[in-house]
Design a protein around this motif. Structure first.
Motif, PDB file in Angstrom:
ATOM      1  N   GLN A 222     -63.597  88.786 -27.929  1.00 62.62           N
ATOM      2  CA  GLN A 222     -63.962  88.361 -29.138  1.00 62.62           C
ATOM      3  C   GLN A 222     -65.240  89.360 -29.620  1.00 62.62           C
ATOM      4  O   GLN A 222     -65.379  90.016 -30.519  1.00 62.62           O
ATOM      5  CB  GLN A 222     -64.816  86.983 -29.281  1.00 62.62           C
ATOM      6  CG  GLN A 222     -65.201  86.775 -30.594  1.00 62.62           C
ATOM      7  CD  GLN A 222     -64.182  86.755 -31.731  1.00 62.62           C
ATOM      8  OE1 GLN A 222     -62.965  86.404 -31.340  1.00 62.62           O
ATOM      9  NE2 GLN A 222     -64.717  87.627 -32.905  1.00 62.62           N
ATOM     10  N   GLY A 223     -66.308  89.659 -28.613  1.00 59.35           N
ATOM     11  CA  GLY A 223     -67.462  90.518 -28.845  1.00 59.35           C
ATOM     12  C   GLY A 223     -66.961  92.103 -29.099  1.00 59.35           C
ATOM     13  O   GLY A 223     -67.522  92.692 -29.844  1.00 59.35           O
ATOM     14  N   ASP A 297     -69.102  99.087 -18.347  1.00 60.96           N
ATOM     15  CA  ASP A 297     -67.701  98.330 -18.501  1.00 60.96           C
ATOM     16  C   ASP A 297     -67.930  97.227 -19.463  1.00 60.96           C
ATOM     17  O   ASP A 297     -67.092  96.151 -19.667  1.00 60.96           O
ATOM     18  CB  ASP A 297     -67.179  97.756 -16.996  1.00 60.96           C
ATOM     19  CG  ASP A 297     -68.288  96.649 -16.640  1.00 60.96           C
ATOM     20  OD1 ASP A 297     -68.097  96.187 -15.662  1.00 60.96           O
ATOM     21  OD2 ASP A 297     -69.346  96.359 -17.414  1.00 60.96           O
ATOM     22  N   GLY A 298     -69.049  97.300 -20.363  1.00 56.58           N
ATOM     23  CA  GLY A 298     -69.585  96.432 -21.180  1.00 56.58           C
ATOM     24  C   GLY A 298     -70.686  95.570 -20.889  1.00 56.58           C
ATOM     25  O   GLY A 298     -71.445  95.208 -21.706  1.00 56.58           O
ATOM     26  N   LEU A 327     -72.579  98.085 -28.857  1.00 56.43           N
ATOM     27  CA  LEU A 327     -71.398  97.488 -28.320  1.00 56.43           C
ATOM     28  C   LEU A 327     -71.633  96.162 -27.391  1.00 56.43           C
ATOM     29  O   LEU A 327     -71.032  95.297 -27.367  1.00 56.43           O
ATOM     30  CB  LEU A 327     -70.557  98.706 -27.545  1.00 56.43           C
ATOM     31  CG  LEU A 327     -69.086  98.300 -27.020  1.00 56.43           C
ATOM     32  CD1 LEU A 327     -69.331  97.931 -25.789  1.00 56.43           C
ATOM     33  CD2 LEU A 327     -68.291  97.152 -27.892  1.00 56.43           C
ATOM     34  N   GLU A 328     -72.430  96.741 -26.405  1.00 52.95           N
ATOM     35  CA  GLU A 328     -73.040  95.700 -25.346  1.00 52.95           C
ATOM     36  C   GLU A 328     -73.774  94.675 -26.073  1.00 52.95           C
ATOM     37  O   GLU A 328     -73.413  93.359 -25.313  1.00 52.95           O
ATOM     38  CB  GLU A 328     -73.679  96.525 -24.394  1.00 52.95           C
ATOM     39  CG  GLU A 328     -73.311  97.551 -23.550  1.00 52.95           C
ATOM     40  CD  GLU A 328     -74.082  98.067 -22.402  1.00 52.95           C
ATOM     41  OE1 GLU A 328     -75.369  98.030 -22.410  1.00 52.95           O
ATOM     42  OE2 GLU A 328     -73.643  98.923 -21.236  1.00 52.95           O
ATOM     43  N   ASP A 329     -74.381  94.667 -27.041  1.00 51.75           N
ATOM     44  CA  ASP A 329     -75.095  93.405 -27.575  1.00 51.75           C
ATOM     45  C   ASP A 329     -73.850  92.582 -28.152  1.00 51.75           C
ATOM     46  O   ASP A 329     -74.077  91.334 -28.159  1.00 51.75           O
ATOM     47  CB  ASP A 329     -76.051  93.885 -28.622  1.00 51.75           C
ATOM     48  CG  ASP A 329     -77.309  94.643 -28.186  1.00 51.75           C
ATOM     49  OD1 ASP A 329     -77.462  94.518 -26.960  1.00 51.75           O
ATOM     50  OD2 ASP A 329     -78.010  95.525 -28.948  1.00 51.75           O
ATOM     51  N   PHE A 330     -72.766  92.920 -28.875  1.00 49.16           N
ATOM     52  CA  PHE A 330     -71.673  92.463 -29.438  1.00 49.16           C
ATOM     53  C   PHE A 330     -71.183  91.617 -28.158  1.00 49.16           C
ATOM     54  O   PHE A 330     -70.540  90.508 -28.577  1.00 49.16           O
ATOM     55  CB  PHE A 330     -70.923  93.423 -30.179  1.00 49.16           C
ATOM     56  CG  PHE A 330     -71.305  93.395 -31.615  1.00 49.16           C
ATOM     57  CD1 PHE A 330     -72.055  94.711 -31.916  1.00 49.16           C
ATOM     58  CD2 PHE A 330     -70.872  92.493 -32.726  1.00 49.16           C
ATOM     59  CE1 PHE A 330     -72.390  94.732 -33.422  1.00 49.16           C
ATOM     60  CE2 PHE A 330     -71.301  92.768 -34.017  1.00 49.16           C
ATOM     61  CZ  PHE A 330     -72.124  93.691 -34.601  1.00 49.16           C
ATOM     62  N   ILE A 331     -70.996  92.413 -27.116  1.00 49.04           N
ATOM     63  CA  ILE A 331     -70.142  91.830 -26.144  1.00 49.04           C
ATOM     64  C   ILE A 331     -70.957  90.686 -25.587  1.00 49.04           C
ATOM     65  O   ILE A 331     -70.479  89.465 -25.444  1.00 49.04           O
ATOM     66  CB  ILE A 331     -69.687  92.794 -24.965  1.00 49.04           C
ATOM     67  CG1 ILE A 331     -68.651  93.616 -25.505  1.00 49.04           C
ATOM     68  CG2 ILE A 331     -69.361  91.730 -23.844  1.00 49.04           C
ATOM     69  CD1 ILE A 331     -68.264  94.631 -24.456  1.00 49.04           C
ATOM     70  N   GLN A 332     -72.202  90.830 -25.352  1.00 51.09           N
ATOM     71  CA  GLN A 332     -73.291  89.656 -25.005  1.00 51.09           C
ATOM     72  C   GLN A 332     -73.155  88.557 -25.756  1.00 51.09           C
ATOM     73  O   GLN A 332     -73.039  87.129 -25.438  1.00 51.09           O
ATOM     74  CB  GLN A 332     -74.723  90.187 -25.066  1.00 51.09           C
ATOM     75  CG  GLN A 332     -75.541  89.274 -24.236  1.00 51.09           C
ATOM     76  CD  GLN A 332     -75.204  88.859 -22.870  1.00 51.09           C
ATOM     77  OE1 GLN A 332     -74.678  89.491 -22.138  1.00 51.09           O
ATOM     78  NE2 GLN A 332     -75.582  87.634 -22.615  1.00 51.09           N
ATOM     79  N   LYS A 333     -73.082  88.885 -27.137  1.00 53.87           N
ATOM     80  CA  LYS A 333     -72.993  87.566 -28.105  1.00 53.87           C
ATOM     81  C   LYS A 333     -71.887  87.034 -28.152  1.00 53.87           C
ATOM     82  O   LYS A 333     -71.640  85.762 -28.673  1.00 53.87           O
ATOM     83  CB  LYS A 333     -73.610  88.247 -29.598  1.00 53.87           C
ATOM     84  CG  LYS A 333     -74.957  88.523 -29.811  1.00 53.87           C
ATOM     85  CD  LYS A 333     -74.880  89.091 -31.169  1.00 53.87           C
ATOM     86  CE  LYS A 333     -76.336  90.047 -31.376  1.00 53.87           C
ATOM     87  NZ  LYS A 333     -76.181  91.330 -32.034  1.00 53.87           N
ATOM     88  N   GLY A 334     -70.817  87.702 -28.039  1.00 56.39           N
ATOM     89  CA  GLY A 334     -69.363  87.230 -28.069  1.00 56.39           C
ATOM     90  C   GLY A 334     -68.979  86.466 -26.960  1.00 56.39           C
ATOM     91  O   GLY A 334     -67.986  85.786 -27.017  1.00 56.39           O
ATOM     92  N   LYS A 335     -69.767  86.306 -25.909  1.00 57.30           N
ATOM     93  CA  LYS A 335     -69.415  85.563 -24.725  1.00 57.30           C
ATOM     94  C   LYS A 335     -69.256  83.982 -24.976  1.00 57.30           C
ATOM     95  O   LYS A 335     -70.061  83.516 -25.967  1.00 57.30           O
ATOM     96  CB  LYS A 335     -70.450  85.660 -23.663  1.00 57.30           C
ATOM     97  CG  LYS A 335     -70.255  87.052 -22.856  1.00 57.30           C
ATOM     98  CD  LYS A 335     -71.099  87.204 -21.862  1.00 57.30           C
ATOM     99  CE  LYS A 335     -70.651  88.499 -20.984  1.00 57.30           C
ATOM    100  NZ  LYS A 335     -71.542  89.078 -19.882  1.00 57.30           N
TER     101      LYS A 335
END
Ligand code: P6P
Length: 335
Positions: A222-223, A297-298, A327-335
């Motif tokens: 999702q992120g 790796d994200g 990008l890493e912020d979006f992956i963190q929020k998308g968890k």
């Protein structure tokens, strides 16, 4: 230290003292890669003549077996490194296991191992799209004079002493680092000499190009989906430009010059992504960081990942620092 029109040979000699390990061996190793790159470039640049020179599996006019270009590139790099008796081991995308060099010779004082993707993006050759070679160099961790073991290859990327790539594009370029910045050399095919054309290459802090295979969008975490939509929104300096060649070396090279992010995420189809940690992600991450960029790796810095297998895959996000951080912020929020 660099000066205009310097040749690669002159550059190596004049900068040898800045190598992390002052050793003529590393210079000779870079020189052997230079030679193999010229040989492979010559072959890649006539790939379009397959119908005339014969396709892979054919026997050419000299009675030689016509090889697929990725097999040819693999053979040339391995042969050149072996013949110059510089390394003690090689791992390649084209070889299931690592190759021990001169293990029977206890006088083999060679201390470097090389990991290589001899022709990355080779599926692009048939459509005349640029491809590349990627290499990564470590000092061995097992005793000199003994056969190498898998431990010599499963080192964290932060232990690399050198890394680079060759991009066989509109021109052939060799781009590499020994831990003292990144420099690009362009081949003059008429005389077979690489000239310093891109001194001290650096990623712009931010950029507006994103490179990802959006055909896999519905399978992404999702992120990552949220970040791709962020790139496409009419806001601030967006929408960004989508550019994806399908050749890591070419997408990386363009993004390093113009600013951008390359993404190969994990997905429901590829649970660890597609790219290989040891001979794709680690060398490109070393170059990226030496060029003021970032690679993860994200979640984790690529160069800090402890490898467990020779051909293991990891998700890969690499490019302008600000873009990778977002990008890493979006992956963190998308968890
Ligand atoms: P896809 C080439 O096979 C490669 O390893 C990289 O060079 C390239 O970026 C990626 O795979 C392309 O993969 O799945 O988008 O075709």
């Amino acid at each position: 230290m660099s000066r205009k029109n310097q040749t690669l040979g002159e550059f190596i000699i004049e900068n040898q003292s800045s190598f992390k390990y002052t050793s003529g061996e590393l210079s000779r190793l870079i020189n052997s890669i230079r030679l193999a790159a010229k040989v492979v470039s010559h072959e890649v640049n006539k790939a379009g003549l397959v119908d005339i020179i014969g396709a892979a599996g054919d026997v050419n006019i000299q009675g030689e077996d016509q090889q697929k270009l990725d097999v040819y590139a693999n053979d040339k790099f391995i042969q050149t490194l072996k013949n110059r008796n510089i390394v003690c081991g090689i791992a390649s995308e084209e070889e299931d296991d690592f190759i021990t060099i001169n293990s029977q010779d206890e006088n083999n004082q060679n201390k470097y191992v090389v990991l290589i993707d001899p022709l990355d993006g080779s599926s692009n050759i048939d459509v005349n799209v640029s491809v590349g070679t990627i290499f990564s160099i470590y000092r061995r961790v097992t005793p000199i004079g003994t056969p190498v073991t898998i431990d010599d290859f499963l080192q964290e990327g932060n232990q690399q002493v050198a890394a680079g790539y060759v991009v066989y594009g509109t021109s052939t370029m060799l781009v590499y680092t020994t831990g003292a910045g990144v420099n690009g050399f362009t081949l003059n095919p008429a005389i077979g000499t690489f000239y310093l054309s891109h001194p001290t290459m650096e990623f712009p802090e931010n950029g507006n190009i994103y490179s990802v295979n959006e055909g896999n969008y519905i399978h992404f975490p999702q992120g990552v989906k949220d970040y791709i939509k962020y790139c496409q929104m009419e806001e601030d300096n967006r929408p960004y430009t989508a550019r994806y060649i399908g050749s890591l070396v070419s997408d990386f090279h363009r993004n390093m010059i113009k600013g951008g992010i390359y993404m190969y995420p994990k997905s429901s189809k590829a649970t660890n992504g597609k790219l290989r940690l040891l001979y794709e992600c680690n060398p490109m991450a070393f170059i990226a960081e030496q060029a003021n960029g970032k690679a993860s790796d994200g979640v984790t810095r690529i160069l800090d990942i402890k490898p467990t297998e020779l051909h293991e895959r990891v998700p890969f996000f690499c490019g302008s620092k600000t873009m990778v951080n977002t990008l890493e912020d979006f992956i963190q929020k998308g968890k």
